[in-house]
Design an enzyme around this catalytic site. Structure first.
Site, PDB file in Angstrom:
ATOM      1  N   LYS A  61       5.132 -15.672 -68.784  1.00 35.02           N
ATOM      2  CA  LYS A  61       5.754 -15.579 -67.462  1.00 35.02           C
ATOM      3  C   LYS A  61       4.797 -14.989 -66.441  1.00 35.02           C
ATOM      4  O   LYS A  61       4.838 -15.351 -65.255  1.00 35.02           O
ATOM      5  CB  LYS A  61       7.037 -14.748 -67.536  1.00 35.02           C
TER       6      LYS A  61
ATOM      7  N   LYS B  72       9.225 -25.997 -74.333  1.00 36.32           N
ATOM      8  CA  LYS B  72      10.676 -25.917 -74.298  1.00 36.32           C
ATOM      9  C   LYS B  72      11.227 -26.456 -72.979  1.00 36.32           C
ATOM     10  O   LYS B  72      10.633 -26.268 -71.920  1.00 36.32           O
ATOM     11  CB  LYS B  72      11.105 -24.448 -74.475  1.00 36.32           C
TER      12      LYS B  72
ATOM     13  N   LYS C   4      14.784 -24.484 -67.131  1.00 34.23           N
ATOM     14  CA  LYS C   4      15.468 -24.598 -65.833  1.00 34.23           C
ATOM     15  C   LYS C   4      14.472 -24.664 -64.686  1.00 34.23           C
ATOM     16  O   LYS C   4      14.762 -25.235 -63.632  1.00 34.23           O
ATOM     17  CB  LYS C   4      16.402 -23.398 -65.608  1.00 34.23           C
TER      18      LYS C   4
END
Length: 371
Positions: free
Chosen positions: A153, A235, A238
């Protein structure tokens, strides 16, 4: 002095609520006061949540929500909207509020039953943040430095590498340990965080005697990890732009178009095998939606091309989501009902969380002048 008092029992999955009806004189207004009673609960406790940082994806549905619904009768379930976790990445305040409401509607539409499970907003239960700080003092820097999601992240949000992003796994540990969770539904990407939770709980228990249950992971073989359609080594997310993610509210035409564009390979044979990441992902999706095994899927599409297979996957996914979308529209039209569910869920969650937090505060030595 009370003029008269009446009692009635309401049975809930989380416990028993004694409703005390009181009137303070002839002709006076009657007040009903719910009192949560203790129950000997033999069911194991499950805790999980999803960040309401945008519209949920097919991966969220097949990998999490649908499995949550399946275990509602077997376990005592707490399902949260993890809005505290969501702000580790900058959110537009109005969008976050709306996404919390929409995500609650999706939970309900997917089949989360508030009469069986406790559905609540993380930020409405202050004990999450309070325990999070205490556990920060029992998490080691070396452990946090090893968290791969922080590294991932940080790379994607280089302009906002904040402390919350770094200590996110400790807050996740607080989420789990507050409810004395026995089981935590996790994907492979969250196993590292669960191990940290177990390490922190064990460390605290050794220091102060048994306080927390040591949770275990609850995994599902099928649909546990749905990958991006455009890059099946990553993965489904969103935050992904383009056609790699199917959102739970995508129309049928959009779903079919995205699956038709899904990355595959040049082999041309529908079979599950090492290195066939795109086809493996589509087979996992098709299996999760239809209930068919990989062997049955391979047999169904033997001698057929990827075009036929993608069309079948697209139709199956779109039909599955259409049912959920109809339910979603129903719940979205009843804001008062969703608000009531969230308020009642926060009250139930807070009751349990405060008991754990009180025990922790007492053990670490915090002074309570009321005692």
């Amino acid at each position: 002095m009370c003029y008269n008092t009446k009692y009635s029992d309401i049975n809930l999955s989380q416990g028993q609520v004694l409703v005390v009806s009181i009137r303070f004189g002839p002709g006076a207004e009657r007040y009903e006061v719910p009192i949560i009673m203790e129950m000997n609960e033999t069911k194991k406790v499950v805790l999980s949540g999803i960040q309401p940082s945008g519209t949920l994806t097919l991966g969220n549905y097949l990998g999490a929500l649908r499995n949550w619904v399946k275990v509602q009768d077997e376990y005592l379930c707490y399902y949260m909207l993890a809005d505290l976790h969501a702000i580790t990445v900058r959110q537009v305040p109005a969008d976050l509020r709306q996404n919390c409401f929409k995500t609650a509607a999706i939970y309900l539409a997917a089949g989360i039953d508030p009469n069986k499970s406790t559905l609540f907003l993380q930020s409405m239960v202050p004990a999450h943040s309070q325990l999070g700080w205490v556990l920060d003092c029992y998490a080691m820097m070396g452990e946090l430095n090893r968290m791969t999601q922080f590294k991932d992240k940080s790379a994607r949000h280089a302009d906002n590498i904040n402390g919350g992003l770094y200590t996110y796994p400790v807050l996740m540990a607080a989420d789990i340990l507050l409810y004395q969770a026995d089981l935590v539904p996790v994907g492979n990407d969250q196993l590292q965080h669960l191990e940290l939770t177990r390490d922190i709980a064990t460390r605290f228990n050794h220091a102060y005697s048994d306080t927390f249950k040591i949770p275990k992971g609850l995994t599902s073989e099928t649909g546990a990890r749905i990958m991006s359609l455009s890059d099946p080594t990553k993965k489904m997310s969103k935050s992904e732009t383009g056609d790699g993610t199917i959102f739970m509210l995508d129309s049928k035409d959009v779903v079919i178009r995205k699956i038709r564009k899904a990355v595959t390979d040049s082999d041309g044979e529908v079979r599950y095998a090492e290195g066939k990441y795109g086809i493996n992902n589509l087979m996992s999706i098709y299996s999760a939606v239809t209930g068919k095994t990989f062997e049955e899927i391979e047999s169904e599409f033997a001698g057929k091309g990827y075009g036929d297979f993608k069309s079948a996957v697209g139709e199956a996914v779109a039909d599955e989501l259409a049912v959920l979308q109809n339910e979603y529209q129903h719940y979205m039209s009843d804001k008062a009902y969703i608000n009531q569910i969230l308020i009642e869920g926060a009250e139930k969650a807070s009751y349990v969380a405060r008991k754990t937090l009180s025990k922790v505060y007492r053990k670490v030595g915090f002074y309570d002048p009321a005692k």
